[in-house]
Write an enzyme that holds these catalytic residues in place. Structure first.
Site, PDB file in Angstrom:
ATOM      1  N   ARG A 175      50.776   9.577 -33.746  1.00 32.45           N
ATOM      2  CA  ARG A 175      51.577   9.331 -34.966  1.00 32.45           C
ATOM      3  C   ARG A 175      50.671   9.088 -36.181  1.00 32.45           C
ATOM      4  O   ARG A 175      50.947   8.235 -37.026  1.00 32.45           O
ATOM      5  CB  ARG A 175      52.518   8.130 -34.792  1.00 32.45           C
ATOM      6  CG  ARG A 175      53.528   8.260 -33.716  1.00 32.45           C
ATOM      7  CD  ARG A 175      54.541   9.364 -33.990  1.00 32.45           C
ATOM      8  NE  ARG A 175      55.400   9.517 -32.835  1.00 32.45           N
ATOM      9  CZ  ARG A 175      55.052  10.212 -31.750  1.00 32.45           C
ATOM     10  NH1 ARG A 175      53.901  10.855 -31.696  1.00 32.45           N
ATOM     11  NH2 ARG A 175      55.864  10.296 -30.724  1.00 32.45           N
ATOM     12  N   SER A 250      62.238   5.428 -34.762  1.00 32.82           N
ATOM     13  CA  SER A 250      61.446   4.262 -34.343  1.00 32.82           C
ATOM     14  C   SER A 250      60.945   3.511 -35.574  1.00 32.82           C
ATOM     15  O   SER A 250      60.282   4.104 -36.419  1.00 32.82           O
ATOM     16  CB  SER A 250      60.229   4.708 -33.537  1.00 32.82           C
ATOM     17  OG  SER A 250      60.642   5.525 -32.480  1.00 32.82           O
ATOM     18  N   GLU A 346      56.188   2.056 -38.299  1.00 35.68           N
ATOM     19  CA  GLU A 346      55.931   3.502 -38.341  1.00 35.68           C
ATOM     20  C   GLU A 346      56.595   4.045 -39.618  1.00 35.68           C
ATOM     21  O   GLU A 346      56.126   4.986 -40.236  1.00 35.68           O
ATOM     22  CB  GLU A 346      56.547   4.157 -37.091  1.00 35.68           C
ATOM     23  CG  GLU A 346      56.319   5.649 -37.036  1.00 35.68           C
ATOM     24  CD  GLU A 346      56.998   6.318 -35.846  1.00 35.68           C
ATOM     25  OE1 GLU A 346      56.771   5.889 -34.699  1.00 35.68           O
ATOM     26  OE2 GLU A 346      57.760   7.275 -36.087  1.00 35.68           O
TER      27      GLU A 346
HETATM   28  C1  LIG Z   1      66.981   9.672 -35.536  1.00 39.05           C
HETATM   29  C2  LIG Z   1      65.504   9.869 -35.769  1.00 39.05           C
HETATM   30  C3  LIG Z   1      64.688  10.267 -34.732  1.00 39.05           C
HETATM   31  C4  LIG Z   1      63.307  10.462 -34.928  1.00 39.05           C
HETATM   32  N1  LIG Z   1      62.551  10.889 -33.880  1.00 39.05           N
HETATM   33  C5  LIG Z   1      61.229  11.110 -34.042  1.00 39.05           C
HETATM   34  C6  LIG Z   1      60.430  11.567 -32.951  1.00 39.05           C
HETATM   35  O1  LIG Z   1      60.910  11.789 -31.850  1.00 39.05           O
HETATM   36  N2  LIG Z   1      59.113  11.768 -33.168  1.00 39.05           N
HETATM   37  C7  LIG Z   1      58.535  11.573 -34.389  1.00 39.05           C
HETATM   38  O2  LIG Z   1      57.323  11.791 -34.504  1.00 39.05           O
HETATM   39  N3  LIG Z   1      59.274  11.129 -35.437  1.00 39.05           N
HETATM   40  C8  LIG Z   1      60.592  10.899 -35.299  1.00 39.05           C
HETATM   41  N4  LIG Z   1      61.343  10.450 -36.355  1.00 39.05           N
HETATM   42  C9  LIG Z   1      60.703  10.191 -37.641  1.00 39.05           C
HETATM   43  C10 LIG Z   1      60.792  11.363 -38.643  1.00 39.05           C
HETATM   44  O3  LIG Z   1      61.797  12.257 -38.291  1.00 39.05           O
HETATM   45  C11 LIG Z   1      59.474  12.111 -38.752  1.00 39.05           C
HETATM   46  O4  LIG Z   1      58.458  11.246 -39.151  1.00 39.05           O
HETATM   47  C12 LIG Z   1      59.555  13.275 -39.757  1.00 39.05           C
HETATM   48  O5  LIG Z   1      58.398  14.077 -39.686  1.00 39.05           O
HETATM   49  C13 LIG Z   1      59.743  12.771 -41.178  1.00 39.05           C
HETATM   50  O6  LIG Z   1      60.072  13.890 -41.975  1.00 39.05           O
HETATM   51  P1  LIG Z   1      60.684  13.707 -43.422  1.00 39.05           P
HETATM   52  O7  LIG Z   1      60.631  15.053 -44.061  1.00 39.05           O
HETATM   53  O8  LIG Z   1      61.992  13.049 -43.347  1.00 39.05           O
HETATM   54  O9  LIG Z   1      59.585  12.760 -44.095  1.00 39.05           O
HETATM   55  P2  LIG Z   1      59.816  11.552 -45.112  1.00 39.05           P
HETATM   56  O10 LIG Z   1      60.511  10.454 -44.403  1.00 39.05           O
HETATM   57  O11 LIG Z   1      60.403  12.050 -46.361  1.00 39.05           O
HETATM   58  O12 LIG Z   1      58.289  11.143 -45.360  1.00 39.05           O
HETATM   59  C14 LIG Z   1      57.519  10.630 -44.307  1.00 39.05           C
HETATM   60  C15 LIG Z   1      56.050  10.531 -44.760  1.00 39.05           C
HETATM   61  O13 LIG Z   1      55.520  11.832 -44.945  1.00 39.05           O
HETATM   62  C16 LIG Z   1      55.059  12.000 -46.285  1.00 39.05           C
HETATM   63  N5  LIG Z   1      55.385  13.383 -46.659  1.00 39.05           N
HETATM   64  C17 LIG Z   1      56.599  13.990 -46.550  1.00 39.05           C
HETATM   65  N6  LIG Z   1      56.497  15.278 -46.944  1.00 39.05           N
HETATM   66  C18 LIG Z   1      55.210  15.468 -47.323  1.00 39.05           C
HETATM   67  C19 LIG Z   1      54.481  16.574 -47.841  1.00 39.05           C
HETATM   68  N7  LIG Z   1      55.063  17.783 -48.044  1.00 39.05           N
HETATM   69  N8  LIG Z   1      53.161  16.409 -48.164  1.00 39.05           N
HETATM   70  C20 LIG Z   1      52.560  15.209 -47.963  1.00 39.05           C
HETATM   71  N9  LIG Z   1      53.198  14.135 -47.485  1.00 39.05           N
HETATM   72  C21 LIG Z   1      54.499  14.257 -47.156  1.00 39.05           C
HETATM   73  C22 LIG Z   1      55.782  10.955 -47.100  1.00 39.05           C
HETATM   74  O14 LIG Z   1      55.045  10.604 -48.259  1.00 39.05           O
HETATM   75  C23 LIG Z   1      55.863   9.814 -46.103  1.00 39.05           C
HETATM   76  O15 LIG Z   1      54.633   9.132 -46.078  1.00 39.05           O
HETATM   77  C24 LIG Z   1      62.736  10.240 -36.203  1.00 39.05           C
HETATM   78  C25 LIG Z   1      63.559   9.841 -37.265  1.00 39.05           C
HETATM   79  C26 LIG Z   1      64.933   9.654 -37.056  1.00 39.05           C
HETATM   80  C27 LIG Z   1      65.810   9.251 -38.207  1.00 39.05           C
END
Ligand SMILES: Cc1cc2nc3c(=O)[nH]c(=O)nc-3n(C[C@H](O)[C@H](O)[C@H](O)COP(=O)(O)OP(=O)(O)OC[C@H]3O[C@@H](n4cnc5c(N)ncnc54)[C@H](O)[C@@H]3O)c2cc1C
Length: 353
Positions: A175, A250, A346
């Site tokens: 992660r 998480s 996280e």
């Molecule tokens: C129900 C649920 C289940 C989940 N299950 C998992 C799982 O199984 N495994 C897992 O690893 N995660 C899981 N997650 C967490 C999440 O889905 C991941 O971390 C996902 O990659 C976040 O994507 P996002 O576009 O929503 O990022 P955001 O929440 O918008 O951003 C997350 C981080 O990434 C950065 N970021 C976003 N886009 C960019 C970009 N283009 N360039 C640079 N930085 C960027 C942001 O600044 C921030 O620091 C889960 C979340 C939920 C709600």
């Protein structure tokens, strides 16, 4: 070959006082002082030339599934919506695809499986965008993004240049990546390249929940689409859908402790689950620690811990950011008091708490 064309990007540059309720899966009410949708690299270049991209004053947002916003966010929020999927290279055995950072991750996984491109099926149904996937090296059900990662392109807010990152540049770990540490708030990922199999797929089915699912369905030799389907079904049965109940997955990382510290804990709690990271370090499931500290299924006002998974903090209704933060910090304190282990979020905390 272009599979999905890129969007043109001629929207208003920077909006003021934007409601963030719909762009965070925890569903908290929050307002950004300044907000811009980014649909192309050229828009980033324009903002850079205007002096708007000051590293410390910018927060890069994907789908908002891994963030907790404070009530007011004073940083310029850039919502990445760069689209497009292209096949860069193709042989009989492999394909390299290039996807815009704003593409929905699960839709990309589904498209790959449908086209018989293997390697990311275990990562189905993870919410969020493609650009965020490398940031925390998303992982689930025995697989991590780094296994299929080929390279990425990112915009450097310090120099205004587009830079290529090979796998070794990303320093992937559990992660974690260089984008959460040294390069936090400096690079905006614009495109991700993945190397996937077209033939002789490696099917990863060693994760216990997956094996049990296959046994229950009498699938002896699962194939790539079976894994995809199983992951979707398991996730739907275990994790709350943010569309029904606000959450960010998480909330804390699984802590890694020294082997010495672990053997002391094991004497007191012989049933403590553990995974060896290397010879000197052990990973403990944070969900177990939180459950043992009495938080599973608990509710305080509008905030609670999910009934089936203690690691997921949920917004039962109209929870405020401060309430969720306080609830999380109380969990952290309980775990620290009981086990002497420091839980680390996280979820990204954005703004002043
Ligand atoms: C129900 C649920 C289940 C989940 N299950 C998992 C799982 O199984 N495994 C897992 O690893 N995660 C899981 N997650 C967490 C999440 O889905 C991941 O971390 C996902 O990659 C976040 O994507 P996002 O576009 O929503 O990022 P955001 O929440 O918008 O951003 C997350 C981080 O990434 C950065 N970021 C976003 N886009 C960019 C970009 N283009 N360039 C640079 N930085 C960027 C942001 O600044 C921030 O620091 C889960 C979340 C939920 C709600």
């Amino acid at each position: 070959m272009v599979i999905k064309p890129k969007e043109s990007d001629n929207r208003t540059e920077i909006l003021k006082d934007v409601d963030l309720s719909a762009v965070n899966t925890l569903g908290v009410r929050a307002v950004a002082d300044r907000f811009a949708k980014i649909g192309s690299v050229s828009k980033l270049e324009r903002l850079y030339q205007k002096g708007e991209l000051q590293e410390k004053d910018v927060f890069v947002l994907g789908g908002g599934s891994n963030v907790l916003f404070a009530e007011r966010v004073s940083r310029l929020l850039l919502k990445i919506e760069i689209e497009g999927i292209e096949i860069e290279e193709e042989t009989d055995n492999h394909v390299i695809i290039r996807a815009g950072a704003g593409e929905n991750w699960h839709q990309l996984v589904s498209w790959c499986v449908k086209n018989n491109f293997g390697g990311i099926e275990n990562l189905a149904l993870i919410p969020g965008t493609t650009g965020a996937a490398p940031v925390q090296n998303i992982g689930a059900y025995g697989a991590e993004l780094e296994e299929v990662f080929y390279k990425l392109e990112a915009f450097d807010m310090r120099t205004g240049e587009l830079k290529k990152f090979e796998k070794e540049d990303c320093e992937f770990a559990y992660r974690d990546s260089v984008f959460k540490r040294r390069y936090k708030n400096r690079f905006i990922i614009t495109h991700l390249y993945l190397k996937l199999t077209k033939a002789e797929h490696t099917v990863e089915c060693s994760y216990r929940a997956l094996r049990e699912h296959m046994d229950a369905k009498n699938i002896g030799n699962p194939e790539m689409p079976d894994i995809y389907q199983a992951v979707i079904e398991i996730r739907k049965s275990k994790l709350p859908d943010p569309a029904d109940i606000g959450n960010a997955g998480s909330f804390f990382k699984n802590p890694v402790i020294s082997a010495g510290r672990f053997s002391m804990l094991e004497k007191k709690y012989p049933e403590i689950p553990a995974y060896r990271v290397d010879t000197g370090r052990i990973k403990i499931p944070a969900a177990w620690l939180i459950e043992k500290a009495g938080w599973k299924g608990k509710r305080v006002g509008n905030v609670g811990t999910y009934k089936n998974q203690a690691l997921v903090i949920v917004n039962h209704g109209d929870a405020e950011a401060a309430e969720i933060y306080e609830y999380a910090m109380n969990i952290k304190k309980s775990v620290k008091d009981l086990f002497g282990i420091e839980l680390v979020p996280e979820v990204n905390l954005v703004g002043e708490f």
